[in-house]
Design an enzyme around this catalytic site. Structure first.
Site, PDB file in Angstrom:
ATOM      1  N   ASP A  76       0.856  -1.183   0.000  1.00 40.14           N
ATOM      2  CA  ASP A  76       0.000   0.000   0.000  1.00 40.14           C
ATOM      3  C   ASP A  76       0.891   1.232   0.000  1.00 40.14           C
ATOM      4  OD1 ASP A  76      -2.406   1.546   0.254  1.00 40.14           O
ATOM      5  OD2 ASP A  76      -1.975   1.811   2.375  1.00 40.14           O
ATOM      6  N   SER A  77       0.288   2.382  -0.231  1.00 41.66           N
ATOM      7  CA  SER A  77       1.040   3.635  -0.182  1.00 41.66           C
ATOM      8  C   SER A  77       1.524   3.940   1.239  1.00 41.66           C
ATOM      9  CB  SER A  77       0.146   4.776  -0.664  1.00 41.66           C
ATOM     10  OG  SER A  77      -1.045   4.800   0.096  1.00 41.66           O
ATOM     11  N   GLU A 105      -5.508   8.328  10.186  1.00 43.18           N
ATOM     12  CA  GLU A 105      -4.150   8.126  10.722  1.00 43.18           C
ATOM     13  C   GLU A 105      -3.969   8.802  12.080  1.00 43.18           C
ATOM     14  OE1 GLU A 105      -0.913   8.477   8.018  1.00 43.18           O
ATOM     15  OE2 GLU A 105      -1.785   6.993   6.666  1.00 43.18           O
ATOM     16  N   CYS A 145     -11.090   3.278  -0.347  1.00 42.64           N
ATOM     17  CA  CYS A 145      -9.762   3.697   0.110  1.00 42.64           C
ATOM     18  C   CYS A 145      -9.430   2.872   1.347  1.00 42.64           C
ATOM     19  CB  CYS A 145      -9.790   5.192   0.440  1.00 42.64           C
ATOM     20  SG  CYS A 145      -8.263   5.780   1.208  1.00 42.64           S
ATOM     21  N   THR A 146      -8.172   2.485   1.434  1.00 39.16           N
ATOM     22  CA  THR A 146      -7.750   1.601   2.536  1.00 39.16           C
ATOM     23  C   THR A 146      -8.054   2.167   3.927  1.00 39.16           C
ATOM     24  OG1 THR A 146      -5.591   2.653   2.271  1.00 39.16           O
ATOM     25  CG2 THR A 146      -5.848   0.435   1.362  1.00 39.16           C
ATOM     26  N   HIS A 147      -8.071   3.492   4.045  1.00 40.44           N
ATOM     27  CA  HIS A 147      -8.253   4.118   5.368  1.00 40.44           C
ATOM     28  C   HIS A 147      -9.703   4.187   5.827  1.00 40.44           C
ATOM     29  CE1 HIS A 147      -4.209   5.392   4.413  1.00 40.44           C
ATOM     30  NE2 HIS A 147      -4.075   5.993   5.582  1.00 40.44           N
ATOM     31  N   TYR A 169      -0.445   8.657  -2.152  1.00 42.99           N
ATOM     32  CA  TYR A 169      -0.399   8.474  -3.603  1.00 42.99           C
ATOM     33  C   TYR A 169      -1.624   9.143  -4.257  1.00 42.99           C
ATOM     34  CZ  TYR A 169       3.109   4.623  -3.377  1.00 42.99           C
ATOM     35  OH  TYR A 169       4.230   3.844  -3.202  1.00 42.99           O
ATOM     36  N   GLY A 170      -2.685   9.304  -3.465  1.00 41.02           N
ATOM     37  CA  GLY A 170      -3.994   9.724  -4.002  1.00 41.02           C
ATOM     38  C   GLY A 170      -4.014  11.096  -4.624  1.00 41.02           C
ATOM     39  N   CYS A 207      -3.758  -0.886  -2.130  1.00 44.27           N
ATOM     40  CA  CYS A 207      -4.039   0.535  -2.353  1.00 44.27           C
ATOM     41  C   CYS A 207      -5.049   0.710  -3.498  1.00 44.27           C
ATOM     42  CB  CYS A 207      -2.732   1.242  -2.708  1.00 44.27           C
ATOM     43  SG  CYS A 207      -2.907   3.001  -2.949  1.00 44.27           S
ATOM     44  N   ASN A 208      -6.164   1.360  -3.199  1.00 39.58           N
ATOM     45  CA  ASN A 208      -7.188   1.612  -4.233  1.00 39.58           C
ATOM     46  C   ASN A 208      -6.640   2.487  -5.350  1.00 39.58           C
ATOM     47  OD1 ASN A 208     -10.293   0.954  -3.198  1.00 39.58           O
ATOM     48  ND2 ASN A 208      -8.790   1.106  -1.570  1.00 39.58           N
ATOM     49  N   THR A 209      -5.816   3.475  -4.968  1.00 38.77           N
ATOM     50  CA  THR A 209      -5.270   4.392  -5.970  1.00 38.77           C
ATOM     51  C   THR A 209      -4.408   3.628  -6.983  1.00 38.77           C
ATOM     52  OG1 THR A 209      -5.274   6.115  -4.284  1.00 38.77           O
ATOM     53  CG2 THR A 209      -3.939   6.523  -6.230  1.00 38.77           C
TER      54      THR A 209
END
Ligand code: DGL
Length: 274
Positions: free
Chosen positions: A14-15, A156, A188-190, A46-47, A77-79
């Site tokens: 992931d980013s 985060e 998105c991962t978050h 990265y987004g 990572c979705n991006t």
């Protein structure tokens, strides 16, 4: 399939730290598999970067995992999944699994009224990755995408039920609420970290889709299909690598993974780029 191949680890990248939400899902579906995680914490986010840069970083991240001898790579990572999957697949000869297609399929399956919302980074939304994938499944489904970049730092910071998070979610989601969607993809991962706030703000009747859950099922199916599931009968190991060790790393990692990380190794950025 060669016995040794099956006992290699699954690589996940992931980013940054967000992909640990996907590791958690993979470990619950495939508890005996070893996992090697790489988070590019030195270059996150990265987004907000160009497609060219995201492709370059994605290939470097995958190359790092290949150097660790993984049997498959999950692009958490979705991006990166929206932009660089084709390029990563053409560079490496192991199964490469992204999160967009599985997330899109799960959303289309759960959707009842033909109207799906997607939230993600600026890049994922601008590239219309989920819209394109959902329309391949059912051309009559209408997809409404909304970028929510501030959700990343809020997750985060661990501000999972904070007033500021509610205010920002209200601002981001108010238009989607008017659009009569019945399904919302957390693209998105978050975002799964903030799912309680997102659910409260978008409305209890809206089904939230965690692409990480769908991707974990896809990893299992793909390993089964190519005969790469481990034969081990014990719990898998997990190893963590990052390109920088941010302050509060352990705290944030615990929030995303749901358990403590004892050791994390730092990879020098130069070794990724050279
Ligand atoms: N991991 C990214 C994603 O899922 C979010 C953070 C970033 O912008 O790099 O799209």
């Amino acid at each position: 399939m060669n016995f040794m191949e099956k006992e290699k680890s699954i690589g996940v990248f992931d980013s940054g730290i967000g992909g640990l939400t996907v590791v958690k899902r993979i470990a619950s579906v495939l508890p005996k598999e070893d996992i090697i995680y790489f988070g590019d914490t030195a270059r996150v986010p990265y987004g907000s970067k160009s497609n060219k840069t995201v492709i370059e970083y994605g290939i470097q991240d995958a190359r790092f995992l290949i150097s660790k001898n993984v049997k498959a790579i999950v692009v958490a990572c979705n991006t990166v999944s929206s932009i660089a999957l084709k390029e990563i697949r053409s560079n490496f000869n192991v199964p490469i699994i992204g999160v967009i297609k599985p997330g899109a399929h799960l959303a289309a399956k759960e959707n009842k009224n033909g109207r799906i919302g997607v939230i993600g980074t600026r890049s994922t939304v601008n590239n219309k990755a989920y819209s394109n994938e959902i329309r391949k499944i059912d051309q009559y489904i209408e997809v409404f995408e909304k970028e929510c970049p501030l959700f990343v730092p809020l997750a985060e910071e661990g501000w999972i039920k904070h007033k500021a998070t509610y205010d920002i979610a209200e601002e981001y989601l108010k238009d989607l609420r008017e659009l009569k969607i019945d399904t919302l993809v957390l693209g998105c991962t978050h975002y799964p970290i903030l799912s309680e706030v997102i659910q409260d703000v978008i409305g209890k009747s809206i089904k939230l889709i965690d692409s990480g859950i769908a991707a974990a099922e896809e990893v299992k199916n793909e390993l089964d299909r190519v005969g790469l599931c481990t034969n081990k009968n014990s719990l898998g190991n997990q190893e963590f690598f990052v390109s920088d060790i941010p302050t509060k790393f352990k705290e944030v990692a615990q929030l995303f993974l749901g358990r403590e990380i004892n050791s994390v190794q730092k990879v020098e950025l130069e070794s990724l780029t050279s």
